[in-house]
Every structure is written in structure tokens, then in C-alpha cells.
Design an enzyme around this catalytic site. Structure first.
Site, PDB file in Angstrom:
ATOM      1  N   ARG A 264      25.935  -9.057   8.175  1.00 17.06           N
ATOM      2  CA  ARG A 264      26.205  -8.759   9.588  1.00 17.06           C
ATOM      3  C   ARG A 264      25.060  -9.189  10.488  1.00 17.06           C
ATOM      4  NH1 ARG A 264      27.927  -3.012   8.016  1.00 17.06           N
ATOM      5  NH2 ARG A 264      27.521  -3.897   5.966  1.00 17.06           N
TER       6      ARG A 264
ATOM      7  N   GLU B 116      20.886   2.730   1.436  1.00 17.90           N
ATOM      8  CA  GLU B 116      21.469   4.074   1.477  1.00 17.90           C
ATOM      9  C   GLU B 116      22.384   4.285   0.273  1.00 17.90           C
ATOM     10  OE1 GLU B 116      23.585   4.664   5.129  1.00 17.90           O
ATOM     11  OE2 GLU B 116      24.000   6.760   4.722  1.00 17.90           O
TER      12      GLU B 116
HETATM   13  P1  AMP Z   1      19.143   0.596   4.896  1.00 15.73           P
HETATM   14  O1  AMP Z   1      18.504  -0.422   3.998  1.00 15.73           O
HETATM   15  O2  AMP Z   1      19.331   1.917   4.208  1.00 15.73           O
HETATM   16  O3  AMP Z   1      18.431   0.719   6.219  1.00 15.73           O
HETATM   17  O4  AMP Z   1      20.615   0.092   5.163  1.00 15.73           O
HETATM   18  C1  AMP Z   1      20.869  -0.894   6.119  1.00 15.73           C
HETATM   19  C2  AMP Z   1      21.859  -1.901   5.644  1.00 15.73           C
HETATM   20  O5  AMP Z   1      22.979  -1.319   4.979  1.00 15.73           O
HETATM   21  C3  AMP Z   1      22.407  -2.661   6.815  1.00 15.73           C
HETATM   22  O6  AMP Z   1      22.505  -4.031   6.457  1.00 15.73           O
HETATM   23  C4  AMP Z   1      23.760  -2.044   7.070  1.00 15.73           C
HETATM   24  O7  AMP Z   1      24.701  -3.042   7.338  1.00 15.73           O
HETATM   25  C5  AMP Z   1      24.118  -1.283   5.802  1.00 15.73           C
HETATM   26  N1  AMP Z   1      24.402   0.133   6.022  1.00 15.73           N
HETATM   27  C6  AMP Z   1      23.695   1.184   5.513  1.00 15.73           C
HETATM   28  N2  AMP Z   1      24.207   2.353   5.875  1.00 15.73           N
HETATM   29  C7  AMP Z   1      25.269   2.074   6.662  1.00 15.73           C
HETATM   30  C8  AMP Z   1      26.211   2.885   7.382  1.00 15.73           C
HETATM   31  N3  AMP Z   1      26.167   4.229   7.352  1.00 15.73           N
HETATM   32  N4  AMP Z   1      27.154   2.248   8.104  1.00 15.73           N
HETATM   33  C9  AMP Z   1      27.211   0.896   8.151  1.00 15.73           C
HETATM   34  N5  AMP Z   1      26.357   0.078   7.495  1.00 15.73           N
HETATM   35  C10 AMP Z   1      25.388   0.657   6.751  1.00 15.73           C
END
Ligand code: AMP
Length: 175
Positions: free
Chosen positions: A58, A95
């Protein structure tokens, strides 16, 4: 809240307990997409950046539109195994899982200032992994920008703890 109200929340995707913030509803709306890119372009129009770096997948949609609006080049950070040239690799946790991302070793010149872009920051694992690739390439990160911050998951604070400036157009607390 013209941007936030266009983002759809899908509960329990891709796992029970995750509130997935779906930006496809924002992007399909011409006014929402334009507002998103224009808001970021306005913030970075005078910024000393040479390149926009986007994180698969994205971050590509936003990063390429933003790079075009700013008249800058675009560099992709891709999932492992997708880039054809010599790469640097970083492992990171997100996550809901663990993954690896890569950048071409010659994508960023030493000392080049860049803007890092992704759709959303949750725990910050993805952005920190991407930031480490940029730093190992010799690039200087002007700022990390996102459409959505989930501050409850601590990612934006983690970026700031690492000395990285962080900006998001909107945020969701725990709702
Ligand atoms: P993080 O590495 O935990 O900051 O996760 C960020 C990445 O995971 C981004 O590329 C987001 O597209 C995706 N992502 C993580 N959590 C979500 C969520 N709750 N909703 C949508 N995309 C998420």
C-alpha cells in the site's frame, strides 16, 4: 474528518481481535484520494527530499502518487525475493506476523534525503525495518509519513524514540 470517515474498519481481519483499517474505500473515492495526496504534497512541497521511498504494497500506491505530485523519484521497498538486483534485507515483526523486506543496494546514494511512506503505522516494526534499510543504504530520513497512526500500538512513539520524525494524516485510538 474527510479522510478518516472514508476509511473502512473491518473487525477481526486477518485475525480475531485485529481491527483492520481498510484504505481501499478512501482510494476509490476520487476526492478522498486527491485530498490524501494533496495534503501530503503540501506538507513536503518545500522539504529537502530527493526521493520518496514506499513500502510494499500500500506504500506503493501512496508513495508513487506522492512522488509524482512532488516531482521526485520513487524507490520501492519490497517483500523478500521480489527485487531483481543486489539487495539489502531487514527482518521485522508486525502486528500479526514476521516478514522480511528488501531494497536495491544502489537505490539510494550516500547522504540522499528521503521521505518514507506507508499507509499505516501500528507497532512500527515495518517502518523501523524500512528505516534500517534506508540508513544502511546511506540515506537520510527526512520524515516517515502515513495516512493512519494507531497510537495505541506504540509504533509512532517507537519511531520517535529512534530519532525519526513521524507524521500521520489521521489516527484511530481503540475504537
Ligand atoms: P506495523 O509494522 O505493526 O507498524 O504494521 C504496519 C503494516 O501492517 C502496514 O504496512 C499496514 O499496512 C499493516 N497493518 C498493520 N496493522 C494494520 C491494521 N490494523 N489495519 C490495516 N493495516 C495494518
Amino acid at each position: 474528518m474527510p479522510i478518516k470517515s472514508r476509511i473502512r474498519t473491518i473487525p477481526h481481519y486477518p485475525r480475531p481481535g485485529i481491527m483492520f483499517r481498510d484504505i481501499t474505500t478512501l482510494l476509490k473515492d476520487a476526492e478522498g484520494f486527491r485530498l490524501t495526496i494533496n495534503s501530503l504534497a503540501e506538507r513536503y512541497r518545500e522539504a529537502p527530499i530527493d526521493l520518496v521511498v514506499g513500502i510494499e504494497a500500500r506504500g506503493f500506491i501512496l508513495g508513487s502518487a506522492l512522488a509524482f505530485a512532488l516531482g521526485k523519484g520513487f524507490v520501492p521497498i519490497r517483500k523478500k525475493g521480489k527485487l531483481p538486483g543486489r539487495t539489502l534485507t531487514a527482518q521485522y515483526s508486525l502486528e500479526y506476523g514476521v516478514d522480511s523486506i528488501e531494497i536495491h543496494v544502489d537505490a539510494i546514494a550516500a547522504g540522499q534525503p528521503v521521505l518514507l511512506v506507508d499507509d499505516l503505522i501500528a507497532t512500527g516494526g515495518t517502518a523501523l525495518g524500512a528505516a534500517s534499510l534506508i540508513e544502511r543504504s546511506g540515506g537520510m530520513i527526512h520524515e516517515c509519513c502515513f495516512i493512519v497512526d494507531l497510537p495505541g500500538l506504540g509504533g509512532s512513539a517507537r519511531l520517535q524514540d529512534h530519532g525519526l520524525a513521524c507524521f500521520a494524516l489521521t489516527s484511530f485510538e481503540s475504537e
